[in-house]
Design a protein around this motif. Structure first.
Motif, short mmCIF file in Angstrom:
data_model
loop_
_atom_site.label_atom_id
_atom_site.label_comp_id
_atom_site.label_asym_id
_atom_site.label_seq_id
_atom_site.Cartn_x
_atom_site.Cartn_y
_atom_site.Cartn_z
N TYR A 1 0.84 -1.19 0.00
CA TYR A 1 0.00 0.00 0.00
C TYR A 1 0.88 1.24 0.00
CZ TYR A 1 0.84 -0.51 5.06
OH TYR A 1 1.43 -0.67 6.30
N ASN A 2 0.27 2.40 -0.27
CA ASN A 2 1.03 3.65 -0.33
C ASN A 2 1.15 4.28 1.04
OD1 ASN A 2 -1.92 4.03 -0.99
ND2 ASN A 2 -1.38 6.18 -0.62
N ASN A 3 2.16 5.16 1.19
CA ASN A 3 2.41 5.83 2.47
C ASN A 3 1.23 6.72 2.84
OD1 ASN A 3 4.97 4.78 2.90
ND2 ASN A 3 5.99 6.43 1.78
N ASN A 4 0.59 6.39 3.94
CA ASN A 4 -0.53 7.18 4.44
C ASN A 4 -0.91 6.59 5.79
OD1 ASN A 4 -3.62 7.48 4.84
ND2 ASN A 4 -3.18 9.02 3.27
N GLU A 5 -0.97 7.45 6.80
CA GLU A 5 -1.23 6.95 8.16
C GLU A 5 -2.57 6.23 8.27
OE1 GLU A 5 0.93 10.97 9.02
OE2 GLU A 5 -0.02 9.98 7.31
N ASN A 6 -3.60 6.77 7.63
CA ASN A 6 -4.92 6.15 7.74
C ASN A 6 -4.97 4.79 7.05
OD1 ASN A 6 -5.57 8.52 9.00
ND2 ASN A 6 -6.87 9.31 7.36
N ILE A 7 -4.36 4.71 5.88
CA ILE A 7 -4.31 3.45 5.15
C ILE A 7 -3.53 2.41 5.94
CG2 ILE A 7 -3.36 2.36 3.07
CD1 ILE A 7 -3.98 5.06 1.64
N HIS A 8 -2.45 2.85 6.59
CA HIS A 8 -1.64 1.94 7.41
C HIS A 8 -2.46 1.36 8.57
CE1 HIS A 8 1.85 0.20 9.35
NE2 HIS A 8 1.62 0.91 10.45
N LYS A 9 -3.26 2.19 9.20
CA LYS A 9 -4.08 1.71 10.32
C LYS A 9 -5.10 0.67 9.86
CE LYS A 9 -3.68 5.99 13.03
NZ LYS A 9 -2.91 5.42 14.15
N VAL A 10 -5.69 0.91 8.70
CA VAL A 10 -6.65 -0.08 8.17
C VAL A 10 -5.92 -1.38 7.84
CG1 VAL A 10 -8.21 -0.60 6.26
CG2 VAL A 10 -8.24 1.68 7.30
#
Length: 536
Positions: A386-395
């Protein structure tokens, strides 16, 4: 039909925001800031390319919306308005569109002509361009044949009758076509630049455009600076003098800059900040007809087995993700096409189709066991990209934990920067990858045609003849009932085979200073349109 034709779409798909912000340094007088008419906006990613024929991401589309006008442009009231085309007529059979172009100029002062559109569209279709979005032009007669190498360029149904008249012949009636002419793949490009410099789109000095703004600098991974285009045909309605587009991936860094008045607007909000922002006039949560989903690489084991794909899709708790992680009114996704697309007689397409699968841990375990991995035993090592992004990382972390708890499988996580992420998806270099899709125009087909065999944005390797036939059927008629029935059937096949795993339907939380006005934030295609924006 004549120039006055407007296509109305669902209410709330476009919002015109009245908000204003300071644009100079933190302690500058507000009158000076307003006089400067500058907005600083973080889109949270470095664009991969600013070539309209080759771009396929929302960050890219957002920047180029400020730089270009297509034949049409959506306004704040969810209607298609004349842009480069001041009028158009549609033949009674729905096949021939005749666009009359207005007197307009490129950012270098030269006239924009119908021949520029012919050149640009044929360039996007040319096999050597390798445009992932060439299929958006396949509604035009002969376009798909030319792109595939089976037809000739001169047989494509786009012709300049004179400098100000563009004629387009479609292969079949397509109610969504007029909306597509506002999209980036349909933008004109300046021929002399393209032919003389294959890197023209990377050099602000060489970047000739026809939109509200022109590019003056591009500091990679930092910001792109745009200034008002003095040659724009509607220049009198453009109030901003400068738009600084920041490319900072970290939502938290952007939030800090916003709080310290170094930004007036940020495209996204870190979930940990949402609670503290509740009730703030600087937080706006707007509709967004987009989906977040995971793609499986069917060329790699074990994802060549539909039972594995369905087991993974059925083994996560989407309600927990939207309620406790995202916290901005998102909806769990149990089908692929989001809410907000018109169906038959303007009913909502998603409400018509309903849920197409459900979460069921016991059935998921059974499917995984049938595929040869009882309780996850023997399941190979795989990675979620996935791409760098705090919200995406949490999901991603939550999904990883749910798969381990419910199925007994281990999935590694890997996050990379935006350009690498897009490249690896295009090269099918992943096991599972997170993806989001925003509609390019206001019709369910913008989601359904993603997964036709060998489609430009179908990175799964999945192919299904019945699915392809249904998409072709929907694209061969102007009858909305027939179109929608075919798309619903195709979507059911997609969910039965599960090459992609829906997770949630979006909303769009935006950080915005109170004194920014006139920004259009659409629910599709781009993050924001600053044509009418201003600082009060």
């Amino acid at each position: 039909m004549s120039t006055g034709r407007r296509i109305c779409v669902l209410v709330s798909l476009f919002l015109l925001f009245s908000f204003i912000s300071g644009c100079g340094e933190k302690n500058q007088p507000s009158a000076l800031r307003a006089k400067e008419q500058v907005i600083r906006y973080n889109i949270c990613a470095e664009p991969k390319t600013l070539d309209p024929a080759k771009a396929n991401g929302v960050p890219e589309a957002t920047v180029m919306l400020q730089l270009f006008d297509g034949l049409t442009r959506y306004d704040a009231n969810q209607q298609i308005q004349p842009a480069m085309a001041e009028s158009w007529q549609i033949s009674q059979d729905g096949l021939t569109y005749t666009f009359k172009l207005r007197d307009a100029k490129w950012s270098n002062g030269e006239p924009v002509t119908a021949r520029d559109f012919v050149y640009s569209w044929l360039r996007a279709l040319a096999p050597e361009t390798a445009s992932e979005y060439a299929y958006q032009l396949f509604y035009i007669k002969g376009a798909e044949e030319y792109n595939s190498g089976k037809g000739k360029k001169e047989d494509v149904g786009v012709k300049a009758l004179d400098d100000k008249t563009l004629q387009v012949v479609l292969r079949a009636p397509a109610p969504q076509f007029l909306g597509l002419t506002s999209y980036m793949t349909y933008y004109p490009v300046y021929r002399k630049n393209v032919e003389n410099n294959d890197k023209w789109f990377t050099d602000p000095k060489q970047y000739v455009c026809n939109g509200p703004f022109k590019m003056v600098s591009w500091e990679h991974n930092q910001k792109i600076t745009l200034e008002k285009n003095p040659y724009y045909w509607d220049e009198k309605n453009v109030k901003l003098n400068r738009l600084e587009i920041y490319l900072i991936e970290s939502l938290q860094t952007g939030f800090t800059m916003f709080r310290s008045n170094q930004l007036e607007m940020q495209n996204e909000v870190a979930v940990q900040e949402l609670k503290s922002l509740q009730g703030s006039k600087e937080l706006l949560i707007v509709p967004d007809a987009s989906i977040d989903y995971y793609q499986f690489n069917l060329s790699r084991k074990p994802f060549n087995d539909a039972r594995v794909r369905k087991a993974l899709a059925m083994a996560i708790d989407r309600n927990q993700i939207v309620k406790y992680i995202l916290q901005a009114g998102q909806k769990p996704a149990y089908a692929f096409v989001p809410y907000g697309m018109a169906g038959v007689e303007e009913k909502d397409y998603r409400q018509e189709g309903g849920d197409l699968f459900k979460e069921d841990i016991e059935t998921a375990k059974k499917l995984l066991a049938e595929a040869g991995y009882p309780d996850g035993k023997g399941f190979p090592k795989v990675t979620l990209l996935y791409n760098n992004n705090e919200n995406i990382h949490k999901v991603a972390q939550a999904v990883q934990q749910m798969w381990k708890k419910n199925l007994g499988i281990e999935v590694a996580l890997q996050n990379v920067e935006w350009q690498v992420y897009l490249d690896r998806q295009a090269q099918q270099d992943f096991d599972i990858t997170r993806t989001a899709w925003s509609p390019d125009y206001l019709d369910p087909m913008t989601f359904i045609d993603l997964f036709v065999s060998n489609g430009g944005n179908n990175n799964t390797g999945w192919s299904h003849p019945a699915y392809d036939r249904l998409v072709s059927e929907a694209n061969s008629t102007g009858d909305q009932k027939t179109r929608m029935e075919a798309m619903h059937k195709a979507e059911k096949i997609l969910m039965d085979h599960m090459p992609v795993m829906p997770i949630f339907f979006y909303t769009h939380p935006v950080l915005i200073k109170e004194n920014i006005k006139g920004v259009i934030t659409p629910s599709f295609g781009t993050y924001a349109d600053f044509k009418y924006a201003y600082v009060e």
